[in-house]
Scaffold this active site. Structure first.
Site, PDB file in Angstrom:
ATOM      1  CB  CYS A 119       8.502  13.186  40.098  1.00 45.71           C
ATOM      2  SG  CYS A 119       7.216  11.855  40.374  1.00 45.71           S
ATOM      3  CG  HIS A 260      12.288  10.874  39.631  1.00 49.16           C
ATOM      4  ND1 HIS A 260      11.857  10.999  41.015  1.00 49.16           N
ATOM      5  CD2 HIS A 260      11.249  10.493  38.861  1.00 49.16           C
ATOM      6  CE1 HIS A 260      10.660  10.381  41.020  1.00 49.16           C
ATOM      7  NE2 HIS A 260      10.161  10.300  39.846  1.00 49.16           N
ATOM      8  CG  ASN A 290       8.562   7.463  41.706  1.00 53.73           C
ATOM      9  OD1 ASN A 290       8.708   8.684  42.367  1.00 53.73           O
ATOM     10  ND2 ASN A 290       7.962   7.756  40.452  1.00 53.73           N
TER      11      ASN A 290
HETATM   12  O1  UT7 Z   1       7.720   9.449  38.484  1.00 53.26           O
HETATM   13  C1  UT7 Z   1       6.993   9.898  37.711  1.00 53.26           C
HETATM   14  C2  UT7 Z   1       7.218   9.097  36.340  1.00 53.26           C
HETATM   15  N1  UT7 Z   1       7.067   7.966  36.107  1.00 53.26           N
HETATM   16  C3  UT7 Z   1       7.766   7.185  35.478  1.00 53.26           C
HETATM   17  O2  UT7 Z   1       8.665   7.465  34.818  1.00 53.26           O
HETATM   18  C4  UT7 Z   1       7.185   5.749  35.357  1.00 53.26           C
HETATM   19  C5  UT7 Z   1       7.394   5.137  33.858  1.00 53.26           C
HETATM   20  N2  UT7 Z   1       7.072   3.788  33.608  1.00 53.26           N
HETATM   21  C6  UT7 Z   1       7.534   2.532  34.130  1.00 53.26           C
HETATM   22  O3  UT7 Z   1       8.189   2.652  35.056  1.00 53.26           O
HETATM   23  C7  UT7 Z   1       6.864   1.565  33.307  1.00 53.26           C
HETATM   24  O4  UT7 Z   1       6.438   1.896  32.349  1.00 53.26           O
HETATM   25  C8  UT7 Z   1       6.130   0.604  34.198  1.00 53.26           C
HETATM   26  C9  UT7 Z   1       7.134  -0.146  35.359  1.00 53.26           C
HETATM   27  C10 UT7 Z   1       5.118   1.352  35.045  1.00 53.26           C
HETATM   28  C11 UT7 Z   1       5.512  -0.687  33.575  1.00 53.26           C
HETATM   29  O5  UT7 Z   1       6.723  -1.304  32.687  1.00 53.26           O
HETATM   30  P1  UT7 Z   1       6.580  -1.361  31.140  1.00 53.26           P
HETATM   31  O6  UT7 Z   1       7.802  -2.294  30.760  1.00 53.26           O
HETATM   32  O7  UT7 Z   1       6.377  -0.335  30.534  1.00 53.26           O
HETATM   33  O8  UT7 Z   1       5.346  -2.482  31.091  1.00 53.26           O
HETATM   34  P2  UT7 Z   1       3.823  -2.261  30.451  1.00 53.26           P
HETATM   35  O9  UT7 Z   1       3.032  -1.302  30.935  1.00 53.26           O
HETATM   36  O10 UT7 Z   1       4.265  -2.284  28.777  1.00 53.26           O
HETATM   37  O11 UT7 Z   1       3.208  -3.849  30.488  1.00 53.26           O
HETATM   38  C12 UT7 Z   1       3.768  -5.020  30.022  1.00 53.26           C
HETATM   39  C13 UT7 Z   1       3.222  -5.911  30.478  1.00 53.26           C
HETATM   40  C14 UT7 Z   1       1.493  -5.780  30.457  1.00 53.26           C
HETATM   41  O12 UT7 Z   1       1.054  -7.395  30.188  1.00 53.26           O
HETATM   42  P3  UT7 Z   1       0.644  -7.529  28.644  1.00 53.26           P
HETATM   43  O13 UT7 Z   1      -0.192  -6.677  28.070  1.00 53.26           O
HETATM   44  O14 UT7 Z   1       1.840  -7.659  27.759  1.00 53.26           O
HETATM   45  O15 UT7 Z   1       0.160  -9.033  28.757  1.00 53.26           O
HETATM   46  C15 UT7 Z   1       1.181  -5.561  31.618  1.00 53.26           C
HETATM   47  O16 UT7 Z   1      -0.074  -5.948  31.984  1.00 53.26           O
HETATM   48  O17 UT7 Z   1       3.431  -6.442  31.883  1.00 53.26           O
HETATM   49  C16 UT7 Z   1       1.956  -6.328  32.579  1.00 53.26           C
HETATM   50  N3  UT7 Z   1       2.314  -5.693  33.992  1.00 53.26           N
HETATM   51  C17 UT7 Z   1       2.661  -6.265  35.153  1.00 53.26           C
HETATM   52  N4  UT7 Z   1       2.883  -7.782  35.206  1.00 53.26           N
HETATM   53  C18 UT7 Z   1       3.263  -8.231  36.356  1.00 53.26           C
HETATM   54  C19 UT7 Z   1       2.143  -4.391  34.533  1.00 53.26           C
HETATM   55  N5  UT7 Z   1       2.246  -4.368  35.735  1.00 53.26           N
HETATM   56  C20 UT7 Z   1       2.555  -5.633  36.057  1.00 53.26           C
HETATM   57  C21 UT7 Z   1       3.223  -6.002  37.381  1.00 53.26           C
HETATM   58  N6  UT7 Z   1       3.521  -7.481  37.347  1.00 53.26           N
HETATM   59  N7  UT7 Z   1       3.188  -5.042  38.318  1.00 53.26           N
END
Ligand code: UT7
Length: 338
Positions: A119, A260, A290
């Protein structure tokens, strides 16, 4: 002895290409266990655009580049370096996507190369274009960020498939003798000890194409999302504060903060840490998702096309991605206003 005038790199023109097909949150609800509400709340993304099956990174890059060149009003013969940032090249080994784009634009006998900085690729390219121009080696550098990210996304993995989209953006960076047009600063950095935060394990010499690669889906992007998120907010806030302080520019004096577009919550956290007003911060993640190396030039193009970006106005760019890599830039838009 006569002293030659200094030459500066200047950001002269912008273009972008957005593929037609839209993948909405409602579409994703039918593909994986997710909801529109979760995606919107956690990322700010409503929809993303996907390239057609027979539309490739070089096609999108060439279309964005053609627009940038035409808007500047130069001929392709005046381009003397073609740089493409992508992690979804037409071919993973060779030839480079920059070579294919050059051919599609009819640019002959000109140095062309790709870089891989995920990115951060577009801002990395600005630093390279600046060095080539200010050393006197090149005069008109075509810089392109283009991605067919959908080609490395696993559409059964809800943690990544909701995030990414396809597209391209391009700019022409030209030599200028006008000091007010110069890039004020570009900062680019990396820390390979976090390489496993964002990785596509195959194909590569560690995992050449094999049945194992296909069975285990090693050709798809893998991300430690939450860890990447936290590090992105911390690193970007520090990096952007440093570039502003070093150049004695206050955040309130930046008309266009163009980060970004990975996640609205990252953009908001960094914007808030800088005490940016809402109208200073450019947000396109809702409609494009993204798009990796294409995200910043696509966002610049959006504000140019809507008439928000005027000649002479200062842009602050910042980005974070696989590698891990990060970069920021402070520069005026030296092209024509729309
Ligand atoms: O471009 C390069 C750099 N990239 C980034 O900067 C991306 C950075 N990361 C993010 O944007 C976020 O971390 C995400 C959007 C990918 C994820 O959001 P988060 O708030 O960090 O969620 P998490 O990974 O901590 O997951 C929380 C919960 C989990 O469930 P449990 O374990 O709490 O039961 C996941 O399984 O959300 C669940 N989950 C979803 N639920 C519904 C993860 N993806 C989804 C989804 N729909 N699509």
């Amino acid at each position: 002895m006569s002293q030659s005038k200094p030459v500066y790199a200047s950001f002269k023109s912008i273009g972008a290409y957005v593929p037609e097909k839209i993948l909405s949150n409602a579409d994703l609800e039918k593909m994986v266990d997710t909801t529109d509400e979760w995606i919107l709340k956690r990322t700010g993304i409503k929809e993303r655009h996907l390239a057609a099956d027979d539309e490739y990174t070089s096609d999108m890059g060439a279309k964005a580049a053609k627009i940038a060149i035409d808007r500047l009003g130069i001929s392709t013969e005046e381009i003397d370096l073609v740089l493409c940032a992508t992690v979804t090249p037409d071919y993973f080994n060779m030839p480079s996507t920059a070579c294919i784009i050059s051919d599609k634009l009819g640019i002959k006998n000109v140095q062309a190369l790709d870089i891989s900085a995920a990115c951060s690729g577009f801002v990395y390219l600005l630093s390279i274009a600046k060095a080539f121009i200010e050393s006197g080696m090149k005069k008109n550098v075509l810089v392109i960020g283009a991605e067919k990210f959908s080609s490395i996304v696993d559409y059964t993995d809800r943690s990544t498939c909701i995030l990414f989209g396809d597209g391209a953006g391009a700019a022409v960076i030209s030599a200028s003798e006008l000091e007010e047009e110069k890039f004020i600063d570009v900062h680019a950095s990396a820390d390979g000890s976090y390489a496993d935060f964002l990785v596509t394990p195959a194909p590569g010499c560690i995992n050449p194409v094999s049945q194992k690669v296909l069975d285990e889906g090693l050709n798809f992007v893998q991300m430690k999302g939450n860890e990447t998120f936290k590090l992105a907010v911390k690193t970007l806030t520090k990096d952007v504060k440093e570039i502003l302080a070093k150049n004695e520019i206050k955040s309130e004096d930046i008309p266009h903060f163009i980060p970004h577009q990975a996640n609205y919550r990252i953009i908001k956290a960094v914007g808030d840490a800088l005490k940016m007003r809402e109208e200073q911060v450019v947000v396109t993640v809702g409609k494009y998702g993204n798009t990796s190396a294409a995200s910043i030039p696509m966002a610049i193009n959006d504000i140019w096309e809507s008439g928000r970006l005027q000649n002479g106005e200062l842009m602050l760019l910042d980005t974070f991605g696989g590698g891990l890599t990060w970069a920021s830039a402070l520069l005026p838009f030296a092209g024509k206003s729309k």
